[in-house]
Design a protein around this motif. Structure first.
Motif, PDB file in Angstrom:
ATOM      1  N   SER A 152       0.808  -1.219   0.000  1.00  0.00           N
ATOM      2  CA  SER A 152       0.000   0.000   0.000  1.00  0.00           C
ATOM      3  C   SER A 152       0.847   1.278   0.000  1.00  0.00           C
ATOM      4  O   SER A 152       0.357   2.351   0.332  1.00  0.00           O
ATOM      5  CB  SER A 152      -0.975  -0.009   1.173  1.00  0.00           C
ATOM      6  OG  SER A 152      -0.260  -0.185   2.376  1.00  0.00           O
ATOM      7  N   LEU A 153       2.132   1.154  -0.372  1.00  0.00           N
ATOM      8  CA  LEU A 153       2.996   2.346  -0.428  1.00  0.00           C
ATOM      9  C   LEU A 153       2.563   3.273  -1.563  1.00  0.00           C
ATOM     10  O   LEU A 153       2.092   2.824  -2.601  1.00  0.00           O
ATOM     11  CB  LEU A 153       4.448   1.928  -0.672  1.00  0.00           C
ATOM     12  CG  LEU A 153       5.175   1.287   0.510  1.00  0.00           C
ATOM     13  CD1 LEU A 153       6.561   0.827   0.066  1.00  0.00           C
ATOM     14  CD2 LEU A 153       5.282   2.266   1.673  1.00  0.00           C
ATOM     15  N   GLN A 154       2.733   4.569  -1.326  1.00  0.00           N
ATOM     16  CA  GLN A 154       2.456   5.568  -2.354  1.00  0.00           C
ATOM     17  C   GLN A 154       3.753   6.283  -2.710  1.00  0.00           C
ATOM     18  O   GLN A 154       4.524   6.622  -1.819  1.00  0.00           O
ATOM     19  CB  GLN A 154       1.477   6.629  -1.814  1.00  0.00           C
ATOM     20  CG  GLN A 154       0.112   6.106  -1.460  1.00  0.00           C
ATOM     21  CD  GLN A 154      -0.656   5.662  -2.689  1.00  0.00           C
ATOM     22  OE1 GLN A 154      -0.490   6.231  -3.767  1.00  0.00           O
ATOM     23  NE2 GLN A 154      -1.480   4.636  -2.531  1.00  0.00           N
ATOM     24  N   PRO A 155       3.976   6.518  -4.002  1.00  0.00           N
ATOM     25  CA  PRO A 155       5.187   7.266  -4.353  1.00  0.00           C
ATOM     26  C   PRO A 155       5.167   8.674  -3.748  1.00  0.00           C
ATOM     27  O   PRO A 155       4.096   9.227  -3.522  1.00  0.00           O
ATOM     28  CB  PRO A 155       5.159   7.320  -5.882  1.00  0.00           C
ATOM     29  CG  PRO A 155       3.812   6.873  -6.305  1.00  0.00           C
ATOM     30  CD  PRO A 155       3.203   6.117  -5.184  1.00  0.00           C
ATOM     31  N   PHE A 156       6.356   9.234  -3.513  1.00  0.00           N
ATOM     32  CA  PHE A 156       6.594  10.582  -2.968  1.00  0.00           C
ATOM     33  C   PHE A 156       6.280  10.727  -1.493  1.00  0.00           C
ATOM     34  O   PHE A 156       6.343  11.810  -0.954  1.00  0.00           O
ATOM     35  CB  PHE A 156       5.835  11.663  -3.757  1.00  0.00           C
ATOM     36  CG  PHE A 156       6.029  11.547  -5.234  1.00  0.00           C
ATOM     37  CD1 PHE A 156       7.300  11.685  -5.776  1.00  0.00           C
ATOM     38  CD2 PHE A 156       4.968  11.257  -6.082  1.00  0.00           C
ATOM     39  CE1 PHE A 156       7.502  11.552  -7.145  1.00  0.00           C
ATOM     40  CE2 PHE A 156       5.169  11.123  -7.443  1.00  0.00           C
ATOM     41  CZ  PHE A 156       6.432  11.269  -7.975  1.00  0.00           C
ATOM     42  N   GLU A 157       5.911   9.633  -0.828  1.00  0.00           N
ATOM     43  CA  GLU A 157       5.651   9.729   0.601  1.00  0.00           C
ATOM     44  C   GLU A 157       6.768   9.026   1.350  1.00  0.00           C
ATOM     45  O   GLU A 157       7.169   7.934   0.968  1.00  0.00           O
ATOM     46  CB  GLU A 157       4.346   9.015   0.957  1.00  0.00           C
ATOM     47  CG  GLU A 157       3.172   9.513   0.187  1.00  0.00           C
ATOM     48  CD  GLU A 157       2.196  10.210   1.085  1.00  0.00           C
ATOM     49  OE1 GLU A 157       1.871   9.650   2.140  1.00  0.00           O
ATOM     50  OE2 GLU A 157       1.771  11.325   0.735  1.00  0.00           O
ATOM     51  N   PRO A 158       7.237   9.636   2.436  1.00  0.00           N
ATOM     52  CA  PRO A 158       8.207   8.913   3.255  1.00  0.00           C
ATOM     53  C   PRO A 158       7.476   7.824   4.057  1.00  0.00           C
ATOM     54  O   PRO A 158       6.319   8.012   4.415  1.00  0.00           O
ATOM     55  CB  PRO A 158       8.773   9.990   4.178  1.00  0.00           C
ATOM     56  CG  PRO A 158       7.853  11.154   4.094  1.00  0.00           C
ATOM     57  CD  PRO A 158       6.932  10.974   2.933  1.00  0.00           C
TER      58      PRO A 158
ATOM     59  N   ASN B   4       8.876   6.241  -7.735  1.00  0.00           N
ATOM     60  CA  ASN B   4       8.737   5.294  -8.822  1.00  0.00           C
ATOM     61  C   ASN B   4      10.097   4.970  -9.415  1.00  0.00           C
ATOM     62  O   ASN B   4      10.823   5.859  -9.815  1.00  0.00           O
ATOM     63  CB  ASN B   4       7.855   5.889  -9.921  1.00  0.00           C
ATOM     64  CG  ASN B   4       6.405   5.946  -9.485  1.00  0.00           C
ATOM     65  OD1 ASN B   4       5.854   4.953  -9.013  1.00  0.00           O
ATOM     66  ND2 ASN B   4       5.792   7.110  -9.620  1.00  0.00           N
ATOM     67  N   GLY B   5      10.447   3.685  -9.462  1.00  0.00           N
ATOM     68  CA  GLY B   5      11.693   3.285 -10.099  1.00  0.00           C
ATOM     69  C   GLY B   5      11.385   2.661 -11.447  1.00  0.00           C
ATOM     70  O   GLY B   5      10.211   2.548 -11.824  1.00  0.00           O
ATOM     71  N   PRO B   6      12.415   2.234 -12.178  1.00  0.00           N
ATOM     72  CA  PRO B   6      12.194   1.642 -13.499  1.00  0.00           C
ATOM     73  C   PRO B   6      11.362   0.352 -13.434  1.00  0.00           C
ATOM     74  O   PRO B   6      10.508   0.120 -14.292  1.00  0.00           O
ATOM     75  CB  PRO B   6      13.592   1.349 -14.021  1.00  0.00           C
ATOM     76  CG  PRO B   6      14.565   1.803 -12.994  1.00  0.00           C
ATOM     77  CD  PRO B   6      13.826   2.352 -11.829  1.00  0.00           C
ATOM     78  N   GLN B   7      11.608  -0.474 -12.411  1.00  0.00           N
ATOM     79  CA  GLN B   7      10.869  -1.735 -12.348  1.00  0.00           C
ATOM     80  C   GLN B   7       9.761  -1.747 -11.306  1.00  0.00           C
ATOM     81  O   GLN B   7       8.728  -2.365 -11.498  1.00  0.00           O
ATOM     82  CB  GLN B   7      11.831  -2.895 -12.017  1.00  0.00           C
ATOM     83  CG  GLN B   7      12.248  -3.685 -13.241  1.00  0.00           C
ATOM     84  CD  GLN B   7      13.568  -3.150 -13.780  1.00  0.00           C
ATOM     85  OE1 GLN B   7      14.504  -3.002 -13.008  1.00  0.00           O
ATOM     86  NE2 GLN B   7      13.644  -2.873 -15.072  1.00  0.00           N
ATOM     87  N   SER B   8      10.028  -1.076 -10.203  1.00  0.00           N
ATOM     88  CA  SER B   8       9.070  -1.144  -9.100  1.00  0.00           C
ATOM     89  C   SER B   8       9.203   0.146  -8.302  1.00  0.00           C
ATOM     90  O   SER B   8      10.000   1.007  -8.648  1.00  0.00           O
ATOM     91  CB  SER B   8       9.440  -2.316  -8.185  1.00  0.00           C
ATOM     92  OG  SER B   8      10.707  -2.056  -7.595  1.00  0.00           O
ATOM     93  N   LEU B   9       8.422   0.280  -7.253  1.00  0.00           N
ATOM     94  CA  LEU B   9       8.649   1.389  -6.331  1.00  0.00           C
ATOM     95  C   LEU B   9      10.011   1.177  -5.696  1.00  0.00           C
ATOM     96  O   LEU B   9      10.484   0.045  -5.572  1.00  0.00           O
ATOM     97  CB  LEU B   9       7.577   1.405  -5.246  1.00  0.00           C
ATOM     98  CG  LEU B   9       6.172   1.821  -5.689  1.00  0.00           C
ATOM     99  CD1 LEU B   9       5.228   1.790  -4.496  1.00  0.00           C
ATOM    100  CD2 LEU B   9       6.186   3.203  -6.326  1.00  0.00           C
ATOM    101  N   GLU B  10      10.666   2.261  -5.319  1.00  0.00           N
ATOM    102  CA  GLU B  10      11.969   2.093  -4.693  1.00  0.00           C
ATOM    103  C   GLU B  10      12.250   3.197  -3.689  1.00  0.00           C
ATOM    104  O   GLU B  10      11.560   4.214  -3.647  1.00  0.00           O
ATOM    105  CB  GLU B  10      13.073   2.040  -5.755  1.00  0.00           C
ATOM    106  CG  GLU B  10      13.155   3.261  -6.655  1.00  0.00           C
ATOM    107  CD  GLU B  10      14.270   3.134  -7.701  1.00  0.00           C
ATOM    108  OE1 GLU B  10      14.374   2.056  -8.324  1.00  0.00           O
ATOM    109  OE2 GLU B  10      15.033   4.096  -7.853  1.00  0.00           O
ATOM    110  N   ILE B  11      13.282   2.961  -2.860  1.00  0.00           N
ATOM    111  CA  ILE B  11      13.756   3.990  -1.936  1.00  0.00           C
ATOM    112  C   ILE B  11      15.250   4.128  -2.185  1.00  0.00           C
ATOM    113  O   ILE B  11      15.973   3.128  -2.198  1.00  0.00           O
ATOM    114  CB  ILE B  11      13.526   3.607  -0.460  1.00  0.00           C
ATOM    115  CG1 ILE B  11      12.030   3.354  -0.198  1.00  0.00           C
ATOM    116  CG2 ILE B  11      14.050   4.696   0.452  1.00  0.00           C
ATOM    117  CD1 ILE B  11      11.721   2.939   1.241  1.00  0.00           C
TER     118      ILE B  11
END
Ligand code: ADP
Ligand code: MG
Length: 708
Positions: free
Chosen positions: A68-74, A134-141
């Motif tokens: 349930s992660l959202q991009p741009f949120e810590p 957002n990363g190339p394949q998946s969400l990333e940190i």
């Protein structure tokens, strides 16, 4: 309690009386080495720790399922390492994939060690924190903070929001958090001293200091990040107020100290002034008279005047400076007038000559661009005292210039100088035990609250009236597409015997290219307007050439003057009634106001055409709308401040010294008048507390007071 103080203290049993006097080494785990590093953060005492306030907060109070992660949120996530590989691309990097059953996420490291890679072994459980994207394949940190969770271990999440402190090399967040934890405990036993008057705290509904300090370091569970960053919370208000107050006091102390210096007492005789007034083709406005009166009162005192004169463009500040200089000359001393640009210094020189030479006063001009022989002669006149008034640029205060007996320094268009330069100039003009008086003039009005803060070390006069007969300048905003119409307008105005400016855009970054653009524009306009005389002026021309062009324009020999922003400040040609500014969306409000102030100086109806390149950004649209709506310099300044912020408005030199931990001059404007009043009160009634507040917020190092 014993758990938070150092062993030595437990042994000796010695304990300093207040937290302000208690060195950080009294806290557990802080040795001399860490103490040394903490100094870089301005932390020397336990009180300093408590006033080292968080920059922001992070929410690590819950673990988010990866699915349930959202991009741009810590977020904090926890999962099992599935793989960790080094990837060799354009940059070498370590990619690690973790999953928690709801999904997987990639951790990306650009800097990593072999040990780190080994550690991220398949099957290990880790917890990490960072901003998801957002990363190339998946969400990333990218570069998460992480730690390992051992088998059978349950690692608790944070209970409160995590404060993030200003840190320095060798002093990390964890150290700072432990440090504040311990300091907060110690504070319970050894309270911080309340320095604000009780009546004030009551009137403004401030919570007590401990409550505010606790709240900001360890926000309670029910407080959200947005509440913490919002200023409306009473705890935050209270701390912001104290910080503003500390700055006010410190500036006022600077002023008190300056008042201990000696300055020549200049009593008025006014013979020269009366003579000058006879020759002027107009009478002084009431506002000019009032300000001249305030200046004369200052000059008659035995400590140096430090007065700022604010007045909108065209209100007649030059004449006020002339009157001040006359008093000083009459008393047998020298006056120096410093302008920010060559052109302006030249114009002042010409004005001063025109007004004062008939009275038999000798005026000398000194700039950095003079020929060696000329400069030498000017220096000679200055040191022998033959020069009664010296007009120039910064060159006036270079080492090779010494004055004979300087009584007054006038600084024109002072928004380019900061408090330190003001003080350095004063030092430079020092003569034995005596300091010259200082008069500072600015055409960039600054909103009252900001002036209270930035110029708290000065007395302020305002010329709030324009000479009679000035007509409002009509302002038109048009797209560059309608250039032909504008050219026709220029033609029409000049045919009627009036003159016009055409200011070129700031498209080019480099001054050279900008000057080239202006030259090209001049050629083009001359082609379109063969019957008019088109002149050109820009910053790269030789001083002599500039002077010739300027005087030709003044004489009416040039109809249309194409210019870069060199004409921005101070140039005065009353017959010019049309100002065209190309690509005006690139200029700041203050600059546009200055430019527009070049017209509307004569009796003709004047206009200012602001051309723009579509599409306009929201911000540019607002700026141009402000220009169309008002010609009041103070209103424009207020809007400018809202749009750009104080750093931009005052310039870095002004604000470099005004670094606040938590106060914000725009957001917290409403508190400034109270802070100003309270600073006076404290200095008068509780000078000791005033000093303690400055020490608490600004530290040991005298921020403003290094010179003078
Ligand atoms: P600024 O305040 O922008 O520096 P200046 O000193 O250049 O303004 O003055 C603008 C113009 O107004 C000058 O031409 C000046 O001679 C003229 N001026 C100054 N005082 C008066 C007055 N009291 N009445 C009429 N004109 C004045
Ligand atoms: Mg001026």
């Amino acid at each position: 309690m014993d758990t938070v103080v150092s062993k030595t203290e437990k042994k000796t049993g010695s304990r300093p009386g207040t937290l302000a006097a208690c060195p950080v080494t009294h806290l557990k785990g802080i040795g001399n080495k860490t103490a040394e590093k903490l100094k870089r953060l301005g932390i020397a005492t336990v009180q300093d720790v408590l006033f080292h306030l968080p920059l922001r907060y992070e929410d690590r109070t819950r673990i988010t399922p990866i699915g349930s992660l959202q991009p741009f949120e810590p977020a904090v996530v926890e999962g099992i390492v599935e793989l960790a590989d080094i990837k060799f691309g354009r940059r070498r990097m370590l990619l690690c994939r973790i999953s928690d059953g709801t999904g997987f996420i990639t951790l990306r490291f650009f800097h990593f060690s072999a040990v780190q890679k080994e550690g991220l072994a398949r099957g290990r459980r880790i917890r990490c924190y960072g901003e998801v994207r957002n990363g190339p394949q998946s969400l990333e940190i990218v570069h998460p903070e992480y730690s390992f969770v051992e088998e059978n271990e349950t690692m608790p999440v944070e209970e409160t929001l995590t404060p993030i402190y200003p840190a320095t090399e060798g002093v990390h967040q964890l150290t700072l958090r432990t440090l504040t934890d311990n300091a907060l405990v110690l504070m319970q036993e050894m309270p911080l001293q309340e320095l604000l008057p009780a009546a004030l705290c009551k009137r403004l509904s401030f919570p007590d200091l401990h409550e505010a300090i606790n709240w900001i370091h360890r926000p309670p569970n029910d407080v959200s990040i947005s509440m913490l960053m919002d200023e409306k919370h009473p705890a935050k208000q209270r701390l912001v107020f104290e910080e503003l107050l500390a700055h006010q006091i410190s500036m006022k102390q600077l002023r008190q100290r300056a008042r201990k210096h000696h300055a020549p007492v200049i009593k008025e005789k006014n013979r020269l002034e009366a003579k000058l007034l006879e020759t002027l083709p107009f009478v002084l406005t009431k506002a000019q008279q009032k300000v001249i009166g305030e200046i004369k009162d200052d000059l008659a005192k035995s400590f140096p005047m430090q007065r700022l004169v604010q007045g909108d463009v065209g209100c007649g500040k030059t004449l006020v400076a002339v009157m001040a200089a006359l008093s000083v000359v009459e008393a047998g001393m020298q006056a120096a007038v410093m302008a920010p640009t060559e052109i302006l210094s030249e114009q002042h020189f010409n004005n001063f000559c025109q007004w004062l030479q008939p009275l038999g006063i000798h005026i000398t001009w000194l700039t950095g661009k003079q020929k060696v022989a000329e400069r030498r002669q000017a220096q000679e006149e200055i040191v022998t005292g033959k020069a009664q008034i010296v007009v120039g640029t910064h060159a006036l205060f270079q080492e090779d210039v010494s004055f004979n007996n300087l009584g007054l320094i006038v600084i024109d268009e002072q928004h380019r100088f900061g408090v330190h330069q003001r003080m350095a100039l004063r030092e430079k003009g020092k003569n034995g035990q005596q300091y010259p008086h200082q008069l500072i003039m600015t055409a960039t009005p600054i909103p009252r609250t900001l002036a209270m803060t930035a110029y708290a070390d000065l007395d302020v006069s305002v010329i709030d009236e324009l000479p009679p007969g000035r007509k409002e300048v009509e302002t038109i905003v048009v797209s560059n597409d309608r250039r032909d119409e504008i050219v026709a307008r220029v033609h029409h105005a000049c045919k009627e015997g009036r003159q016009a400016y055409w200011v070129c855009s700031l498209i080019e970054e480099s001054e050279a290219l900008q000057c080239q653009a202006a030259s090209d524009t001049a050629v083009l306009l001359q082609d379109c307007l063969p019957k008019l005389k088109v002149g050109l002026i820009h910053g790269r021309m030789k001083p002599n050439d500039k002077e010739q062009v300027m005087s030709a324009f003044k004489q009416g020999e040039i109809d249309l003057l194409v210019a870069t922003t060199v004409i921005e400040v101070g140039v005065d040609v009353p017959n010019a009634s049309l100002m065209v500014v190309e690509n005006s969306e690139r200029f700041g409000l203050a600059q546009l106001h200055q430019l527009r102030g070049r017209v509307g100086r004569g009796s003709e109806k004047s206009s200012c055409v602001l051309m723009y390149q579509a599409p306009l950004s929201e911000n540019s649209r607002t700026r141009l709308a402000v220009m169309r709506e008002t010609s009041d310099g103070f209103k424009i300044a207020q809007r400018d401040l809202e749009i750009r912020g104080p750093g931009e408005v005052l310039g870095t030199r002004q604000t470099g010294m005004m670094q606040f931990h938590i106060a914000d001059l725009i957001r917290d404007q409403a508190l400034i008048p109270d802070a100003n009043k309270t600073s006076e009160e404290l200095l008068a009634q509780y000078p000791e507390n005033a000093g303690l507040i400055v020490r608490r917020w600004l530290g040991e190092t005298e921020k403003y007071g290094n010179v003078g």
